[in-house]
Enzyme design. Structure first.
Site, mmCIF file in Angstrom:
data_model
loop_
_atom_site.group_PDB
_atom_site.id
_atom_site.type_symbol
_atom_site.label_atom_id
_atom_site.label_comp_id
_atom_site.label_asym_id
_atom_site.label_seq_id
_atom_site.Cartn_x
_atom_site.Cartn_y
_atom_site.Cartn_z
ATOM 1 C CG HIS A 63 -30.776 -35.298 33.119
ATOM 2 N ND1 HIS A 63 -31.877 -35.405 33.930
ATOM 3 C CD2 HIS A 63 -30.132 -34.163 33.512
ATOM 4 C CE1 HIS A 63 -31.916 -34.375 34.754
ATOM 5 N NE2 HIS A 63 -30.872 -33.613 34.526
ATOM 6 N N GLY B 239 -0.603 -35.172 13.198
ATOM 7 C CA GLY B 239 -1.937 -34.662 12.902
ATOM 8 C C GLY B 239 -2.721 -34.236 14.121
ATOM 9 N NE ARG B 240 -1.803 -38.965 18.438
ATOM 10 C CZ ARG B 240 -1.092 -39.658 17.538
ATOM 11 N NH1 ARG B 240 -1.418 -39.611 16.261
ATOM 12 N NH2 ARG B 240 -0.055 -40.395 17.915
ATOM 13 C CD GLU C 18 -4.582 -41.298 15.582
ATOM 14 O OE1 GLU C 18 -5.537 -41.750 14.930
ATOM 15 O OE2 GLU C 18 -4.054 -40.195 15.349
ATOM 16 C CE LYS D 62 2.077 -33.330 7.738
ATOM 17 N NZ LYS D 62 3.028 -33.833 8.771
ATOM 18 C CE LYS E 123 -6.051 -43.741 7.267
ATOM 19 N NZ LYS E 123 -4.984 -42.726 7.210
#
Length: 535
Positions: free
Chosen positions: A374, A257-258, A343, A199, A503
């Site tokens: 498995h 965003g998500r 989040e 963005k 970040k």
């Protein structure tokens, strides 16, 4: 807040030793009473220890915490993301023409359709070969993004593989150079289109990978920027990067965003399956939106799925949730739902900034069946801590010539949920071992290893076939489930401050690793690791 949960905790305390099988014995119609339909999808939550009283109390909790009012506020464009002062309008990205959804006095739906029309025009031109690379029609598309700009479209592209009739679509997210190297390996720079999804056009992982892709392309293509498109609102930055403004598609800050797969972030998906299939995908989500808005709580699939999740996590104390799609093409769904849930609802303070009086979201994880059987199902069946399981399965696969394999897949799905429910008693295990000739203490020892405690909860989401429409329903179902859980917990599901600190520290550590700055102020462990990794 904690007082709201007490009636549910009391109900759980009174019934925590009850066998779920006893609920079926007491109510032959339990499967019907504890399942819900939305369109052609069925959610069965009968294999949980929720009874009529706890169901009523859970629905009462949803009503008393204002789920209906907050739902109306979200669809009405109010700024329910109040820590960032934003509306939450991913639902507008799939709203039909003519719908009016306003935020700050402006109807956002016309703009949504205008951008989607531009996307469709661009996609049709690429797929037809009208827009092409230096070497001819595009054969490959590389989408570079991270988080919500990658997980959603990557998951959906894989899920909709039977509908691919456009260029091959690849995804790069990790700043680890191995990722982009592996994706670009074997591609032709002259027939590759790159989409940069950021963005702000400043996301460091995304822009680092974009620069690498541009350099790779520039070794062969005279003007690599001409083979780049962008999903971004930073018009000046995309222009400086050499991207044609007509190939830039933006979205507003009222889309997190998500939750952004439905708009320009879904450009790579649209390139793979075409605008018509993408429209069907949106239509499925819209169908779930209508169900969520209009169905009473007792018959509302997102509400009930959320309440089951809250019962297991906040009331029963089960701290994880396994998502188990018996559909190989939903390989990336658990990872997508990890971000969507963890989040969104991985918070520790309420909307007013006070500490939560109850735990927030669970750890979400999973793997497709039958592979998971498995791998980790051993722990689910016989481990010391129950893990609520969410199975997903289609009635029909996309390979009719392999219908016998789909039948085996569905049989395994149903068998796993039944095994979690029923378990195997010690008497049954003794009988098995006695038939094999075991006797005395050895029989008892061997039998104990073969006991399954059972009484482990699960839900099953069944659907006709994994079509674009059904995929849209499934994703919207989980989006609304997260919303309901967040409202009841009293948290903001639409900010993500928890991703920021790492970040900031990473940016500060880069010059330290380059030897341009020292480790003053760093803890002893970090300083020692820096010394080792600098060599």
């Amino acid at each position: 807040m904690t007082d709201l949960w007490k009636p549910l905790k009391d109900l759980h305390a009174a019934a925590q030793d009850r066998a779920i099988m006893d609920l079926f014995a007491a109510d032959p119609a339990r499967a019907k009473g504890f399942s819900v339909s939305a369109g052609e999808m069925l959610l069965d939550y009968a294999k949980t220890n929720i009874d009529a009283a706890s169901k009523a109390a859970l629905i009462g909790l949803a009503r008393s915490t204002g789920v209906a009012e907050k739902r109306a506020a979200m669809f009405g464009g109010e700024k329910i993301n109040d820590t960032e002062g934003r509306a939450v309008l991913h639902v507008a990205l799939r709203a039909p023409k003519g719908t009016v959804i306003k935020t700050e006095g402006s109807d956002v739906v016309p703009q949504v359709h205008e951008i989607r029309a531009r996307m469709a025009e661009f996609v049709r031109s690429v797929r037809a070969g009208t827009l092409c690379g230096q070497g001819g029609a595009y054969t490959d598309v590389v989408n570079i993004g991270i988080g919500g700009s990658d997980l959603g479209p990557a998951m959906a592209t894989l899920a909709l593989a039977p509908y691919h009739d456009g260029p091959r679509v690849h995804y790069v997210s990790n700043v680890d150079g191995a990722h982009i190297t592996q994706v670009l390996k074997g591609l032709n720079p002259e027939t590759t289109l790159v989409i940069v999804a950021s963005k702000t056009f400043t996301t460091i992982e995304t822009m680092t990978n974009a620069d690498t892709a541009k350099a790779w392309m520039g070794r062969v293509v005279a003007n690599p920027g001409a083979q780049f498109a962008a999903v971004s609102t930073a018009a000046a930055k995309t222009a400086a990067y050499g991207i044609d403004p007509e190939w830039v598609f933006g979205f507003e800050d009222w889309v997190g965003g998500r939750y952004s797969l439905w708009g320009p972030i879904g450009l790579a998906v649209m390139l793979a399956v075409g605008p018509e299939a993408f429209d069907a995908f949106l239509a499925g989500a819209r169908d779930m939106d209508e169900h969520f808005l209009n169905a009473p709580f007792e018959d509302n699939m997102p509400v009930l799925l959320a309440l089951v999740g809250l019962w297991h996590n906040q009331i029963c104390g089960y701290t994880t949730r396994a998502v188990l799609p018996y559909d190989q093409r939903l390989l990336r769904l658990p990872a997508y739902l990890q971000q969507l849930e963890m989040e969104s609802n991985g918070k520790r303070v309420a909307m007013d900034g006070t500490d939560l009086g109850i735990h927030s979201g669970p750890v979400v994880w999973g793997e497709p069946g039958t592979n998971g059987q498995h791998a980790f199902y051993q722990l689910i069946h016989q481990g010391t801590r129950p893990v609520p399981c969410e199975f997903l399965v289609a009635r029909e696969g996309h390979e009719p010539e392999l219908s016998h394999q789909h039948l085996l897949l569905v049989s395994n799905c149903l068998a796993q949920s039944e095994a979690l429910l029923r378990g195997r008693s010690r008497a049954e295990a003794r009988g098995i071992m006695a038939k094999k000739g075991a006797e005395g203490a050895e029989l008892e020892r061997q039998a104990r290893h073969r006991v399954f405690p059972g009484n482990r909860p699960s839900t099953t989401l069944a659907y006709p076939k994994l079509t674009p429409f059904v995929l849209g329903q499934i994703i919207a179902l989980y989006e609304h489930r997260v919303f309901v859980e967040g409202v009841i917990l009293g948290i903001n599901s639409y900010d993500q401050w928890g991703v920021e600190l790492g970040k900031e520290l990473a940016l500060a550590l880069q010059p330290v690793l380059e030897g341009k700055a020292g480790t003053d102020g760093k803890d002893g462990s970090t300083a020692a690791l820096v010394a080792f990794l600098r060599g």
